[in-house]
Design a protein around this motif. Structure first.
Motif, PDB file in Angstrom:
ATOM      1  N   ARG A   3     -24.118  -4.038 -32.229  1.00 37.88           N
ATOM      2  CA  ARG A   3     -25.041  -4.345 -33.322  1.00 37.88           C
ATOM      3  C   ARG A   3     -24.323  -4.139 -34.651  1.00 37.88           C
ATOM      4  O   ARG A   3     -23.446  -3.277 -34.759  1.00 37.88           O
ATOM      5  CB  ARG A   3     -26.272  -3.431 -33.245  1.00 37.88           C
ATOM      6  N   PHE A   4     -24.697  -4.919 -35.647  1.00 36.82           N
ATOM      7  CA  PHE A   4     -23.997  -4.848 -36.926  1.00 36.82           C
ATOM      8  C   PHE A   4     -24.934  -5.297 -38.030  1.00 36.82           C
ATOM      9  O   PHE A   4     -25.933  -5.966 -37.784  1.00 36.82           O
ATOM     10  CB  PHE A   4     -22.753  -5.755 -36.904  1.00 36.82           C
ATOM     11  N   SER A   5     -24.623  -4.902 -39.242  1.00 36.89           N
ATOM     12  CA  SER A   5     -25.352  -5.423 -40.398  1.00 36.89           C
ATOM     13  C   SER A   5     -24.689  -6.726 -40.837  1.00 36.89           C
ATOM     14  O   SER A   5     -23.537  -6.998 -40.483  1.00 36.89           O
ATOM     15  CB  SER A   5     -25.391  -4.401 -41.530  1.00 36.89           C
ATOM     16  N   TYR A   6     -25.417  -7.515 -41.587  1.00 35.14           N
ATOM     17  CA  TYR A   6     -25.004  -8.883 -41.877  1.00 35.14           C
ATOM     18  C   TYR A   6     -25.213  -9.194 -43.354  1.00 35.14           C
ATOM     19  O   TYR A   6     -26.255  -8.851 -43.913  1.00 35.14           O
ATOM     20  CB  TYR A   6     -25.847  -9.832 -41.026  1.00 35.14           C
ATOM     21  N   ARG A   8     -24.478 -12.395 -46.380  1.00 36.52           N
ATOM     22  CA  ARG A   8     -24.039 -13.778 -46.615  1.00 36.52           C
ATOM     23  C   ARG A   8     -23.808 -13.940 -48.113  1.00 36.52           C
ATOM     24  O   ARG A   8     -24.671 -14.442 -48.837  1.00 36.52           O
ATOM     25  CB  ARG A   8     -25.089 -14.759 -46.117  1.00 36.52           C
ATOM     26  N   LEU A  27     -16.757 -13.442 -41.130  1.00 33.08           N
ATOM     27  CA  LEU A  27     -17.144 -14.507 -40.193  1.00 33.08           C
ATOM     28  C   LEU A  27     -17.022 -15.851 -40.899  1.00 33.08           C
ATOM     29  O   LEU A  27     -17.643 -16.074 -41.930  1.00 33.08           O
ATOM     30  CB  LEU A  27     -18.592 -14.319 -39.722  1.00 33.08           C
ATOM     31  N   GLY A  29     -15.703 -19.714 -39.025  1.00 34.53           N
ATOM     32  CA  GLY A  29     -16.104 -20.580 -37.919  1.00 34.53           C
ATOM     33  C   GLY A  29     -16.602 -19.796 -36.714  1.00 34.53           C
ATOM     34  O   GLY A  29     -17.388 -20.301 -35.912  1.00 34.53           O
ATOM     35  N   GLY A  30     -16.095 -18.570 -36.559  1.00 29.79           N
ATOM     36  CA  GLY A  30     -16.554 -17.707 -35.473  1.00 29.79           C
ATOM     37  C   GLY A  30     -15.900 -17.955 -34.129  1.00 29.79           C
ATOM     38  O   GLY A  30     -16.157 -17.223 -33.171  1.00 29.79           O
ATOM     39  N   THR A  31     -15.041 -18.974 -34.021  1.00 37.11           N
ATOM     40  CA  THR A  31     -14.557 -19.365 -32.695  1.00 37.11           C
ATOM     41  C   THR A  31     -13.716 -18.288 -32.019  1.00 37.11           C
ATOM     42  O   THR A  31     -13.666 -18.225 -30.799  1.00 37.11           O
ATOM     43  CB  THR A  31     -13.743 -20.671 -32.764  1.00 37.11           C
ATOM     44  N   VAL A  34     -16.340 -14.283 -32.680  1.00 33.27           N
ATOM     45  CA  VAL A  34     -17.524 -14.125 -31.831  1.00 33.27           C
ATOM     46  C   VAL A  34     -17.096 -13.911 -30.372  1.00 33.27           C
ATOM     47  O   VAL A  34     -17.676 -13.094 -29.648  1.00 33.27           O
ATOM     48  CB  VAL A  34     -18.474 -15.332 -31.984  1.00 33.27           C
ATOM     49  N   ALA A  45     -18.941  -3.139 -37.817  1.00 37.63           N
ATOM     50  CA  ALA A  45     -20.192  -2.516 -38.235  1.00 37.63           C
ATOM     51  C   ALA A  45     -20.926  -3.415 -39.214  1.00 37.63           C
ATOM     52  O   ALA A  45     -22.137  -3.324 -39.374  1.00 37.63           O
ATOM     53  CB  ALA A  45     -19.898  -1.162 -38.891  1.00 37.63           C
ATOM     54  N   ASP A  49     -20.539 -13.052 -43.671  1.00 35.38           N
ATOM     55  CA  ASP A  49     -20.561 -14.490 -43.384  1.00 35.38           C
ATOM     56  C   ASP A  49     -20.137 -15.234 -44.648  1.00 35.38           C
ATOM     57  O   ASP A  49     -20.896 -15.320 -45.609  1.00 35.38           O
ATOM     58  CB  ASP A  49     -21.991 -14.872 -42.962  1.00 35.38           C
ATOM     59  N   THR A  51     -19.377 -18.406 -44.853  1.00 37.90           N
ATOM     60  CA  THR A  51     -19.475 -19.868 -44.693  1.00 37.90           C
ATOM     61  C   THR A  51     -20.131 -20.563 -45.881  1.00 37.90           C
ATOM     62  O   THR A  51     -19.995 -21.771 -46.019  1.00 37.90           O
ATOM     63  CB  THR A  51     -20.254 -20.233 -43.411  1.00 37.90           C
ATOM     64  N   ARG A  52     -20.856 -19.814 -46.714  1.00 35.56           N
ATOM     65  CA  ARG A  52     -21.528 -20.463 -47.851  1.00 35.56           C
ATOM     66  C   ARG A  52     -20.793 -20.272 -49.165  1.00 35.56           C
ATOM     67  O   ARG A  52     -21.305 -20.616 -50.223  1.00 35.56           O
ATOM     68  CB  ARG A  52     -22.962 -19.931 -47.989  1.00 35.56           C
ATOM     69  N   ALA A 106     -15.283 -26.425 -35.682  1.00 40.71           N
ATOM     70  CA  ALA A 106     -15.855 -25.175 -36.195  1.00 40.71           C
ATOM     71  C   ALA A 106     -14.793 -24.310 -36.875  1.00 40.71           C
ATOM     72  O   ALA A 106     -15.056 -23.675 -37.896  1.00 40.71           O
ATOM     73  CB  ALA A 106     -16.517 -24.395 -35.061  1.00 40.71           C
TER      74      ALA A 106
END
Lengths: 338, 185
Positions: A3-6, A8, A27, A29-31, A34, A45, A49, A51-52, A106
């Motif tokens: 589990r982790f915090s996220y 963006r 994170l 593309g995550g390929t 992940v 932890a 992201d 990606t944006r 990706a």
């Protein structure tokens, strides 16, 4: 997966602040990330992201006649960009030699550089691995090591860097721009990835509080005499046992400058500038290529399962240089080697 | 952020042991097969698990769950990707097409689905949704023009029954139809 915090973030500055959090990972593309999280090899932890982030998905002209590739440009977008195909066909060909269409759609430019080794022991959290758990040992030495390194190894680690793309970028002398708390800095690709030494847990010289923002290609010089020759256990969707990116800048019938980078043989794309210099002013032919291969592979060491790579790499260098000199690059669809 | 007990999430087993300070569910707006969905997901939910476990779209298959087999292939914003290697939260705002979304609203099969039937391009069928989504993506990309290029472009989709020959024929048929339609324009 743990589990982790996220987060963006909406700007590079905000992303840099987020990655400073303990045990954070970026994170894109995550390929690869992940996948590693599913194996409990990566246990972040905090996931940032990116990606944006604005402005990192473009390929732009530089003032010096090169191209600046945003870190979030996908492998597909990069390989099929008309400017890349025309001016840097070695890079395009090399990217298309790797992975699958789904993964290339990706995977990003920055993420490709930061992907981790596919060493079986690194991936298996039940086994020791100095890269995953420093000081726990290296079962690949004395174990199953068909895919492992023959150059630049240490007693701590014999893993390889798996990227194809990075091999072409090494030959093209790309420069990686990173952003951190103190602003931006440039890292030449030769200094970006590290040899394992006593710190195999560190793949690159990217700081823990830095992110890649772009990769810059210098003005093109190798759009005619080039090849990417990738040798592997199956014809598609397999990592290189040995790969060679070869590029020759020709001056009539002689070589003005040669670039040769190897994949699948070391902890980073392997270049030996002194070996490349042997071709300067020389008519490109097999005798000269053999001396170059000898020099590149000086000090190569096998570990049993991968010892075949030394001879394979020698022959691959000869073949790749022949293809480059003839201007007949290896097709990444028709895998027959000419 | 409060955990929302949405009807679409009944299959989700709440993780009672979540350490404090970690997020609950994160809002996610995603269009799936043309329908906009306003959802809440935990950040470690993959797009594949969201489709199957939360939205009950079982057409997309979980094979290896590591991006090696292609059974989970879906189209995101028109591009084929491995849904098992994509976190759902990172696809906020995207348009996803799964095998369930390829047929026309009246039930008429997508031409690629029809081509797979006509060429007997499957045996057990487990890899087929991924194969078809991947093939639709391949045709749209426009880089494959020969059987060799189809095989290379489809190398991310494994078929353990070994229906490869007929899969290549089915896609080749589709490409030929596209080409003749282009020529007729």
């Amino acid at each position: 997966m743990n589990r982790f915090s996220y987060a963006r973030p909406g700007s590079v500055a905000e992303a840099v602040r987020e990655v400073a959090a303990p045990a954070s990972k970026v994170l894109a593309g995550g390929t690869n990330l992940v996948d590693l999280m599913k194996y409990n090899v990566e246990r972040p932890a905090h996931l940032v992201d990116v990606t944006r982030l604005p402005g990192l998905k473009a390929i732009e002209e530089t003032g010096e006649g090169g191209l600046r590739i945003g870190a979030l440009v996908t492998n597909t977008a990069l390989a099929y960009d008309p400017r890349v195909q025309e001016r840097y066909p070695l890079l395009s060909s090399t990217i298309l030699a790797g992975a699958t269409a789904q993964l290339r759609n990706a995977a990003t430019t920055g993420g490709n550089l930061l992907q981790r080794t596919r060493c079986y022991y690194f991936y298996d959290a039940a086994t020791p691995c100095n890269k995953r758990v420093p000081g726990s040992g290296c079962p690949a030495i004395g174990g199953v090591n068909r895919i492992h390194a023959i150059l630049g190894t240490s007693e701590q680690c014999i893993a390889t860097h798996p990227s194809d793309m990075a091999v072409a970028m090494a030959a093209l002398e790309a420069v990686i721009r990173v952003s951190g708390p103190g602003g931006e800095r440039d890292i030449p690709i030769a200094e970006f990835h590290r040899l394992p030494g006593d710190t195999p847990e560190r793949d690159t010289n990217l700081g823990a509080d830095e992110i890649i923002v772009s990769v810059e290609l210098p003005a093109p010089r190798f759009a005619t005499n080039y090849t990417y020759l990738k040798l592997r256990d199956r014809l598609s969707y397999a990592f290189a046992l040995v790969s060679v990116a070869a590029a020759l800048d020709m001056d009539g019938g002689t070589v003005r400058e040669a670039r040769i980078a190897l994949g699948g043989v070391a902890h980073k794309p392997w270049r030996v500038p002194e070996a490349e210099a042997l071709l300067k002013g020389v008519v490109p032919e097999r005798g000269a290529f053999s001396l170059v291969a000898d020099r590149i592979l000086e000090g190569a060491q096998g570990f049993g399962g991968n010892s075949f790579k030394i001879d394979l790499a020698h022959r691959a260098i000869l073949r790749a240089l022949s293809q480059a000199a003839a201007g007949t690059p290896q097709s990444q669809t028709d895998k027959r080697i000419q | 952020m409060a955990d929302l007990d949405l009807p679409s999430r009944q299959g989700f087993a709440p993780d009672a042991a979540l350490p404090t300070g970690l997020p609950g569910e994160i809002p996610l707006t995603i269009t799936i097969n043309g329908e906009r969905r306003d959802l809440h997901v935990r950040p470690w939910t993959t797009l594949l698990d969201l489709l199957r476990e939360d939205l009950h779209l079982y057409g997309t298959k979980k094979g290896c769950d590591h991006g090696q087999c292609g059974a989970c292939t879906v189209l995101v914003d028109g591009q084929r990707i491995n849904s098992c290697l994509s976190l759902a939260v990172s696809r906020d705002g995207c348009e996803v097409t799964t095998i369930e979304g390829l047929a026309a609203p009246d039930g008429a099969l997508h031409p690629m689905q029809q081509a797979f039937i006509e060429h007997d391009a499957f045996q057990c069928g487990y890899c087929t949704p991924g194969q078809i989504c991947s093939a639709v993506g391949l045709v749209k990309e426009g880089h494959a023009h020969s059987a060799e290029e189809i095989r290379e472009g489809m190398s991310g989709n494994l078929c353990r029954c070994g229906a490869y020959t007929n899969i290549v024929d089915a896609i080749g048929d589709m490409l030929a139809q596209e080409t003749s339609q282009e020529a007729a324009k």
